[in-house]
Design a protein around this motif. Structure first.
Motif, PDB file in Angstrom:
ATOM      1  N   VAL A  77       0.238  -8.920  -1.111  1.00 61.06           N
ATOM      2  CA  VAL A  77       0.085  -7.506  -0.759  1.00 61.06           C
ATOM      3  C   VAL A  77       0.044  -7.387   0.754  1.00 61.06           C
ATOM      4  N   HIS A 125     -11.627  -8.181  -5.610  1.00 59.73           N
ATOM      5  CA  HIS A 125     -11.209  -8.388  -4.211  1.00 59.73           C
ATOM      6  C   HIS A 125     -12.258  -9.277  -3.559  1.00 59.73           C
ATOM      7  N   ASP A 173      -8.321   1.990  -4.571  1.00 58.68           N
ATOM      8  CA  ASP A 173      -9.556   1.357  -4.106  1.00 58.68           C
ATOM      9  C   ASP A 173     -10.764   2.251  -4.334  1.00 58.68           C
ATOM     10  N   THR A 215       0.839  -1.200   0.000  1.00 62.35           N
ATOM     11  CA  THR A 215       0.000   0.000   0.000  1.00 62.35           C
ATOM     12  C   THR A 215       0.877   1.254   0.000  1.00 62.35           C
ATOM     13  N   LYS A 255      -9.751  -0.831  -7.843  1.00 62.88           N
ATOM     14  CA  LYS A 255     -10.086  -2.099  -7.194  1.00 62.88           C
ATOM     15  C   LYS A 255     -11.414  -1.944  -6.489  1.00 62.88           C
ATOM     16  N   VAL A 313      -0.209  -4.078   3.973  1.00 64.10           N
ATOM     17  CA  VAL A 313      -0.252  -2.667   4.354  1.00 64.10           C
ATOM     18  C   VAL A 313       1.160  -2.311   4.848  1.00 64.10           C
ATOM     19  N   ILE A 324      -3.463 -11.797   0.595  1.00 66.71           N
ATOM     20  CA  ILE A 324      -3.124 -11.194   1.895  1.00 66.71           C
ATOM     21  C   ILE A 324      -3.806 -12.094   2.911  1.00 66.71           C
ATOM     22  N   LEU A 364      -0.782   0.066  -4.039  1.00 71.95           N
ATOM     23  CA  LEU A 364      -2.230   0.107  -3.816  1.00 71.95           C
ATOM     24  C   LEU A 364      -2.563   1.258  -2.879  1.00 71.95           C
ATOM     25  N   GLU A 414      -8.279 -12.078   0.184  1.00 67.43           N
ATOM     26  CA  GLU A 414      -7.926 -11.651   1.540  1.00 67.43           C
ATOM     27  C   GLU A 414      -8.498 -12.615   2.578  1.00 67.43           C
ATOM     28  N   TYR A 468       0.050   5.788   0.528  1.00 64.63           N
ATOM     29  CA  TYR A 468      -1.024   6.760   0.755  1.00 64.63           C
ATOM     30  C   TYR A 468      -0.586   8.212   0.564  1.00 64.63           C
ATOM     31  N   VAL A 497      -7.554  -9.723  -5.765  1.00 62.73           N
ATOM     32  CA  VAL A 497      -7.017  -9.841  -4.407  1.00 62.73           C
ATOM     33  C   VAL A 497      -7.839 -10.885  -3.647  1.00 62.73           C
ATOM     34  N   GLY A 546      -4.966   1.913  -0.825  1.00 65.81           N
ATOM     35  CA  GLY A 546      -6.050   1.139  -0.221  1.00 65.81           C
ATOM     36  C   GLY A 546      -6.966   2.031   0.593  1.00 65.81           C
ATOM     37  N   ASP A 547      -8.234   1.609   0.678  1.00 59.33           N
ATOM     38  CA  ASP A 547      -9.136   2.331   1.579  1.00 59.33           C
ATOM     39  C   ASP A 547      -8.788   2.010   3.041  1.00 59.33           C
ATOM     40  N   SER A 548      -7.823   1.089   3.248  1.00 56.87           N
ATOM     41  CA  SER A 548      -7.251   0.906   4.593  1.00 56.87           C
ATOM     42  C   SER A 548      -6.668   2.214   5.106  1.00 56.87           C
TER      43      SER A 548
HETATM   44  C1  LIG Z   1      -5.355  -4.802   2.216  1.00 54.31           C
HETATM   45  C2  LIG Z   1      -5.619  -4.382   0.809  1.00 54.31           C
HETATM   46  C3  LIG Z   1      -5.883  -5.535  -0.095  1.00 54.31           C
HETATM   47  C4  LIG Z   1      -6.686  -3.337   0.712  1.00 54.31           C
HETATM   48  O1  LIG Z   1      -7.717  -3.493   0.114  1.00 54.31           O
HETATM   49  C5  LIG Z   1      -6.441  -2.056   1.388  1.00 54.31           C
HETATM   50  O2  LIG Z   1      -5.296  -1.787   1.813  1.00 54.31           O
HETATM   51  O3  LIG Z   1      -7.384  -1.268   1.489  1.00 54.31           O
END
Ligand SMILES: CC(C)C(=O)C(=O)O
Ligand SMILES: Nc1nc(=O)c2c([nH]1)NC[C@@H]1CN(c3ccc(C(=O)N[C@@H](CCC(=O)O)C(=O)O)cc3)CN21
Ligand SMILES: [Mg+2]
Length: 274
Positions: A213, A137, A83, A22, A113, A215, A203, A41, A182, A24, A180, A43-45
């Motif tokens: 993948v 995903h 994402d 990931t 994604k 984070v 993951i 990525l 998970e 950001y 993906v 990610g929405d994480s």
């Molecule tokens: C953990 C990954 C696959 C993810 O979707 C994210 O980081 O949001």
């Protein structure tokens, strides 16, 4: 060299593992891109690791565009995947295409994604038809955390596993370029990876997926919230950050920083006065 969705698919054919991590923001994307990682990525994480939310449900399109654009600016070689956040692709096919398009235009993503299988196939088809590559995903799809009753391994019953396998085939059929997986049992991830032609990126899905993948805060020891079983720490940057900043604070308090080398000398005119 620039990674594209085609290079990822070639890697699966050649049996060369795909790496994804990931990102950001700009400065971290720039560092991560220099490692040769295949894919970044957004990610929405980010809702959890950057914004401190309990889950990813509150993340908005504006959040994804804000962070996605910063990552794209810092990235030269990696494929940038962004994402689609919760509810940005569920209401209608039209909204899904519009929002995927915003991630391409405004965040400069190279692919999007989205989470889910049979329920989002029309959206996947329409986004792909508009020329936007889609990564699927499946398994633990965190935007459904409240439906799952927590962040739990998925696909542990035969019925659930068959549904995930069917969804993987359906996503490939709908035009997804990669998938993906998970938090699913490793045998199921292997079966899906063997059965579909597009790359799987795992993951918490075992060793047999075509790629992995994580984070980056988990991989580098920068996140103190929780540590899922699938995480391995490849660094202890959290400790390094704390030690570095404690040293900085100590130096300031001891008048050891800044020194003369960190200061600006005034002009000759000013030097006479001060
Ligand atoms: C953990 C990954 C696959 C993810 O979707 C994210 O980081 O949001
Ligand atoms: N920092 C971070 N890392 C992640 O991997 C991640 C996020 N945030 N945010 C979005 C989702 C949420 N994820 C999570 C969060 C927690 C578990 C977890 O605690 N899992 C338990 C298994 C629980 C069970 O099945 O009973 C574990 O021990 O791994 C798993 C995935 C993965 N994603
Ligand atoms: Mg996500």
């Amino acid at each position: 060299m620039k990674n594209t969705i085609v290079t990822l698919q070639d890697q699966k054919r050649r049996g060369e593992k795909i790496t994804m991590i990931t990102a950001y923001d700009y400065s971290m994307a720039k560092l991560l891109d220099q490692t040769g990682v295949n894919c970044l990525l957004v990610g929405d994480s980010l809702g959890m690791v950057m914004l401190g939310y309990e889950d990813t449900v509150s993340v908005t399109m504006e959040d994804m565009i804000h962070h996605g654009a910063a990552v794209a600016k810092g990235t030269r070689d990696a494929l940038v995947v962004v994402d689609m956040p919760f509810l940005s692709y569920h209401i209608s096919v039209e909204e899904a295409v519009r929002n995927a398009g915003r991630l391409m235009r405004e965040a400069h993503a190279q692919a999007v994604k989205l989470e889910g299988g049979s329920s989002v196939l029309n959206q996947v088809r329409a986004i792909v038809n508009s020329g936007i590559p889609v990564m699927g995903h499946l398994g633990l799809t965190p935007q459904s955390v409240h439906a799952f009753g927590g962040f739990k391994v998925q696909g542990n019953t035969v019925e659930q596993a068959e549904q995930i396998l069917a969804d993987a085939n359906a996503l490939e059929e709908a035009g997804a370029f990669a998938l993906v997986l998970e938090c699913v049992p490793r045998g199921l991830a292997k079966r899906i990876t063997d059965e579909i032609a597009i790359p799987t990126i795992g993951i918490g899905a075992g060793v047999d997926t075509d790629g992995q993948v994580l984070v980056y805060q988990d991989a580098l020891g920068m996140f103190e919230g929780f540590q899922p079983k699938f995480v391995k720490r490849f660094g202890d940057i959290g400790t390094q950050i704390k030690n570095g900043i404690m040293d900085y604070c100590d130096a300031v308090k001891a008048n050891e920083f800044p020194t003369i080398e960190h200061s600006f000398k005034g002009s000759q005119e000013l030097e006479r006065l001060y």
